[in-house]
Design a protein around this motif. Structure first.
Motif, PDB file in Angstrom:
ATOM      1  N   VAL A 150       0.849  -1.207   0.000  1.00 57.67           N
ATOM      2  CA  VAL A 150       0.000   0.000   0.000  1.00 57.67           C
ATOM      3  C   VAL A 150       0.884   1.257   0.000  1.00 57.67           C
ATOM      4  O   VAL A 150       1.825   1.368   0.781  1.00 57.67           O
ATOM      5  CB  VAL A 150      -0.913   0.023   1.246  1.00 57.67           C
ATOM      6  N   CYS A 151       0.546   2.204  -0.883  1.00 55.49           N
ATOM      7  CA  CYS A 151       1.328   3.439  -1.003  1.00 55.49           C
ATOM      8  C   CYS A 151       1.140   4.318   0.232  1.00 55.49           C
ATOM      9  O   CYS A 151       0.010   4.630   0.606  1.00 55.49           O
ATOM     10  CB  CYS A 151       0.885   4.188  -2.257  1.00 55.49           C
ATOM     11  N   ASP A 152       2.280   4.746   0.855  1.00 53.55           N
ATOM     12  CA  ASP A 152       2.215   5.649   2.016  1.00 53.55           C
ATOM     13  C   ASP A 152       1.613   6.995   1.641  1.00 53.55           C
ATOM     14  O   ASP A 152       0.958   7.638   2.455  1.00 53.55           O
ATOM     15  CB  ASP A 152       3.640   5.951   2.534  1.00 53.55           C
ATOM     16  N   ALA A 153       1.898   7.444   0.407  1.00 57.54           N
ATOM     17  CA  ALA A 153       1.515   8.812   0.032  1.00 57.54           C
ATOM     18  C   ALA A 153       0.025   8.935  -0.253  1.00 57.54           C
ATOM     19  O   ALA A 153      -0.577   9.956   0.064  1.00 57.54           O
ATOM     20  CB  ALA A 153       2.321   9.256  -1.180  1.00 57.54           C
ATOM     21  N   CYS A 154      -0.597   7.916  -0.858  1.00 54.22           N
ATOM     22  CA  CYS A 154      -1.987   8.096  -1.298  1.00 54.22           C
ATOM     23  C   CYS A 154      -2.876   6.878  -1.043  1.00 54.22           C
ATOM     24  O   CYS A 154      -4.060   6.903  -1.399  1.00 54.22           O
ATOM     25  CB  CYS A 154      -2.012   8.463  -2.788  1.00 54.22           C
ATOM     26  N   GLY A 155      -2.327   5.814  -0.466  1.00 58.01           N
ATOM     27  CA  GLY A 155      -3.141   4.626  -0.191  1.00 58.01           C
ATOM     28  C   GLY A 155      -3.354   3.733  -1.403  1.00 58.01           C
ATOM     29  O   GLY A 155      -4.070   2.732  -1.333  1.00 58.01           O
ATOM     30  N   GLY A 156      -2.735   4.107  -2.540  1.00 53.50           N
ATOM     31  CA  GLY A 156      -2.898   3.320  -3.774  1.00 53.50           C
ATOM     32  C   GLY A 156      -2.229   1.948  -3.677  1.00 53.50           C
ATOM     33  O   GLY A 156      -1.390   1.706  -2.804  1.00 53.50           O
ATOM     34  N   GLU A 157      -2.598   1.075  -4.626  1.00 50.10           N
ATOM     35  CA  GLU A 157      -2.020  -0.277  -4.650  1.00 50.10           C
ATOM     36  C   GLU A 157      -0.615  -0.215  -5.256  1.00 50.10           C
ATOM     37  O   GLU A 157      -0.389   0.473  -6.257  1.00 50.10           O
ATOM     38  CB  GLU A 157      -2.923  -1.172  -5.520  1.00 50.10           C
ATOM     39  N   LEU A 158       0.331  -0.930  -4.638  1.00 47.38           N
ATOM     40  CA  LEU A 158       1.688  -0.983  -5.191  1.00 47.38           C
ATOM     41  C   LEU A 158       1.815  -2.205  -6.100  1.00 47.38           C
ATOM     42  O   LEU A 158       1.267  -3.258  -5.798  1.00 47.38           O
ATOM     43  CB  LEU A 158       2.719  -1.061  -4.064  1.00 47.38           C
ATOM     44  N   TYR A 159       2.538  -2.054  -7.208  1.00 45.52           N
ATOM     45  CA  TYR A 159       2.707  -3.182  -8.133  1.00 45.52           C
ATOM     46  C   TYR A 159       4.161  -3.260  -8.592  1.00 45.52           C
ATOM     47  O   TYR A 159       4.940  -2.322  -8.415  1.00 45.52           O
ATOM     48  CB  TYR A 159       1.752  -3.048  -9.335  1.00 45.52           C
ATOM     49  N   GLN A 160       4.477  -4.403  -9.186  1.00 47.97           N
ATOM     50  CA  GLN A 160       5.827  -4.617  -9.722  1.00 47.97           C
ATOM     51  C   GLN A 160       5.756  -4.522 -11.248  1.00 47.97           C
ATOM     52  O   GLN A 160       4.838  -5.106 -11.858  1.00 47.97           O
ATOM     53  CB  GLN A 160       6.312  -6.004  -9.303  1.00 47.97           C
ATOM     54  N   ARG A 161       6.663  -3.795 -11.870  1.00 47.88           N
ATOM     55  CA  ARG A 161       6.627  -3.624 -13.328  1.00 47.88           C
ATOM     56  C   ARG A 161       6.875  -4.932 -14.059  1.00 47.88           C
ATOM     57  O   ARG A 161       7.668  -5.748 -13.622  1.00 47.88           O
ATOM     58  CB  ARG A 161       7.694  -2.593 -13.745  1.00 47.88           C
ATOM     59  N   ASP A 162       6.202  -5.082 -15.219  1.00 47.13           N
ATOM     60  CA  ASP A 162       6.357  -6.251 -16.104  1.00 47.13           C
ATOM     61  C   ASP A 162       7.805  -6.494 -16.520  1.00 47.13           C
ATOM     62  O   ASP A 162       8.208  -7.617 -16.787  1.00 47.13           O
ATOM     63  CB  ASP A 162       5.634  -5.959 -17.441  1.00 47.13           C
ATOM     64  N   ASP A 163       8.574  -5.393 -16.676  1.00 45.42           N
ATOM     65  CA  ASP A 163       9.949  -5.531 -17.180  1.00 45.42           C
ATOM     66  C   ASP A 163      10.961  -5.591 -16.037  1.00 45.42           C
ATOM     67  O   ASP A 163      12.153  -5.455 -16.265  1.00 45.42           O
ATOM     68  CB  ASP A 163      10.295  -4.399 -18.174  1.00 45.42           C
ATOM     69  N   ASP A 164      10.509  -5.828 -14.818  1.00 38.42           N
ATOM     70  CA  ASP A 164      11.433  -5.922 -13.686  1.00 38.42           C
ATOM     71  C   ASP A 164      11.807  -7.360 -13.342  1.00 38.42           C
ATOM     72  O   ASP A 164      12.167  -7.661 -12.200  1.00 38.42           O
ATOM     73  CB  ASP A 164      10.867  -5.178 -12.460  1.00 38.42           C
ATOM     74  N   THR A 165      11.748  -8.271 -14.309  1.00 35.87           N
ATOM     75  CA  THR A 165      12.232  -9.635 -14.073  1.00 35.87           C
ATOM     76  C   THR A 165      13.751  -9.639 -14.256  1.00 35.87           C
ATOM     77  O   THR A 165      14.295  -8.782 -14.962  1.00 35.87           O
ATOM     78  CB  THR A 165      11.637 -10.618 -15.094  1.00 35.87           C
ATOM     79  N   GLU A 166      14.416 -10.620 -13.633  1.00 32.95           N
ATOM     80  CA  GLU A 166      15.881 -10.636 -13.717  1.00 32.95           C
ATOM     81  C   GLU A 166      16.366 -10.710 -15.171  1.00 32.95           C
ATOM     82  O   GLU A 166      17.284  -9.987 -15.567  1.00 32.95           O
ATOM     83  CB  GLU A 166      16.450 -11.807 -12.898  1.00 32.95           C
ATOM     84  N   GLU A 167      15.691 -11.542 -15.974  1.00 39.34           N
ATOM     85  CA  GLU A 167      16.105 -11.714 -17.376  1.00 39.34           C
ATOM     86  C   GLU A 167      16.000 -10.387 -18.140  1.00 39.34           C
ATOM     87  O   GLU A 167      16.907  -9.996 -18.882  1.00 39.34           O
ATOM     88  CB  GLU A 167      15.188 -12.767 -18.008  1.00 39.34           C
ATOM     89  N   THR A 168      14.875  -9.670 -17.944  1.00 38.93           N
ATOM     90  CA  THR A 168      14.687  -8.412 -18.674  1.00 38.93           C
ATOM     91  C   THR A 168      15.626  -7.328 -18.153  1.00 38.93           C
ATOM     92  O   THR A 168      16.124  -6.506 -18.928  1.00 38.93           O
ATOM     93  CB  THR A 168      13.211  -7.960 -18.592  1.00 38.93           C
TER      94      THR A 168
END
Ligand code: AP5
Ligand code: ZN
Length: 215
Positions: A150-168
């Motif tokens: 959960v985002c501290d600043a606005c309560g929004g949902e936090l996610y992980q980017r599609d291109d943040d895999t080790e291979e990419t």
């Protein structure tokens, strides 16, 4: 002021840009964020960019340069801009020079963030971003939100980017070395480059960056 921020994926460009743009009173322009906004809105530009981004490759210049120029035109009315992720190859740097020259304006500085590769991989693996605002960037250990996911600043949902895999990430690093690093020499020839280490706490890096920009 007109500033270019350069550095490998995960160097902290987006993190620093949020503070620097605020301190300097200029808009932050991230081509990666512009592409991600187009992807989430399902625009034709987003559809075209998505496969390149997911593979860790550069989106073609034919798409990228026009998009960046449109945004810079809006921003310059606000007194300048901080570019994050653009230019990303020599052809884009040349296009930017032509764009600025046509308006009789110049860059003030190119801030080069240096980070060792193993640190980059750790930073990217733990990164979490807010769905409401891409400037709200966290890290599961270095800058953990108070409540997981959960985002501290606005309560929004936090996610992980599609291109943040080790291979990419490895692919993005290779693309950085072959395509983006040459722009540092391109700007050195114009005497614009300030290199700082992006290791250390976020606020320490911001202080180093502000000092380098004052010189
Ligand atoms: P883009 O979105 O620009 O990604 P990138 O350059 O790979 O950079 P990142 O966003 O991964 O990292 P960052 O340096 O901003 O780090 P952050 O501050 O988040 O581009 C993505 C893709 O879009 C490209 O691969 C390409 O396909 C396409 N694209 C974009 N522009 C293009 C262009 N001009 N031409 C063609 N294609 C283009 O920090 C990372 C993590 O570290 C965070 O979790 C953060 O909390 C943490 N952190 C930050 N600073 C610190 C610190 N000092 N200590 C500890 N942790 C820290
Ligand atoms: Zn948020």
């Amino acid at each position: 002021m007109r500033i270019v921020l350069v550095g490998p994926p995960g160097a902290g460009k987006g993190t620093q840009a949020a503070y620097l743009a605020k301190n300097l009173g200029i808009p932050h322009i991230s081509t990666g964020d512009l592409f991600r906004a187009n992807i989430s809105q399902g625009t034709p530009l987003g559809v075209e960019a998505q496969s390149y981004m997911k593979a860790g490759q550069l989106v073609p210049d034919s798409v990228t340069i026009g998009m960046a120029e449109d945004r810079m035109r809006q921003a310059d009315a606000e007194g300048g801009f901080l570019l994050d992720g653009f230019p990303r190859n020599v052809a884009q740097a040349e296009a930017l020079d032509a764009f600025l020259k046509a308006d009789g304006i110049e860059l003030d500085a190119v801030l080069d963030l240096e980070v060792p590769e193993d640190e980059v991989v750790k930073r990217i693996a733990g990164r979490r971003i807010c769905r409401n605002d891409s400037a709200h960037v966290f890290h599961v250990t270095y800058n953990a939100p108070k409540t997981e996911g959960v985002c501290d600043a606005c309560g929004g949902e936090l996610y992980q980017r599609d291109d943040d895999t080790e291979e990419t990430v490895r692919k993005r690093l290779a693309v950085y070395h072959t395509e983006t690093e040459p722009i540092i020499d391109y700007y050195r020839a114009q005497n614009l480059v300030a290199t700082i280490s992006a290791l250390g706490k976020v606020d320490e890096v911001t202080t180093k960056a502000m000092d380098a920009l004052k010189k």
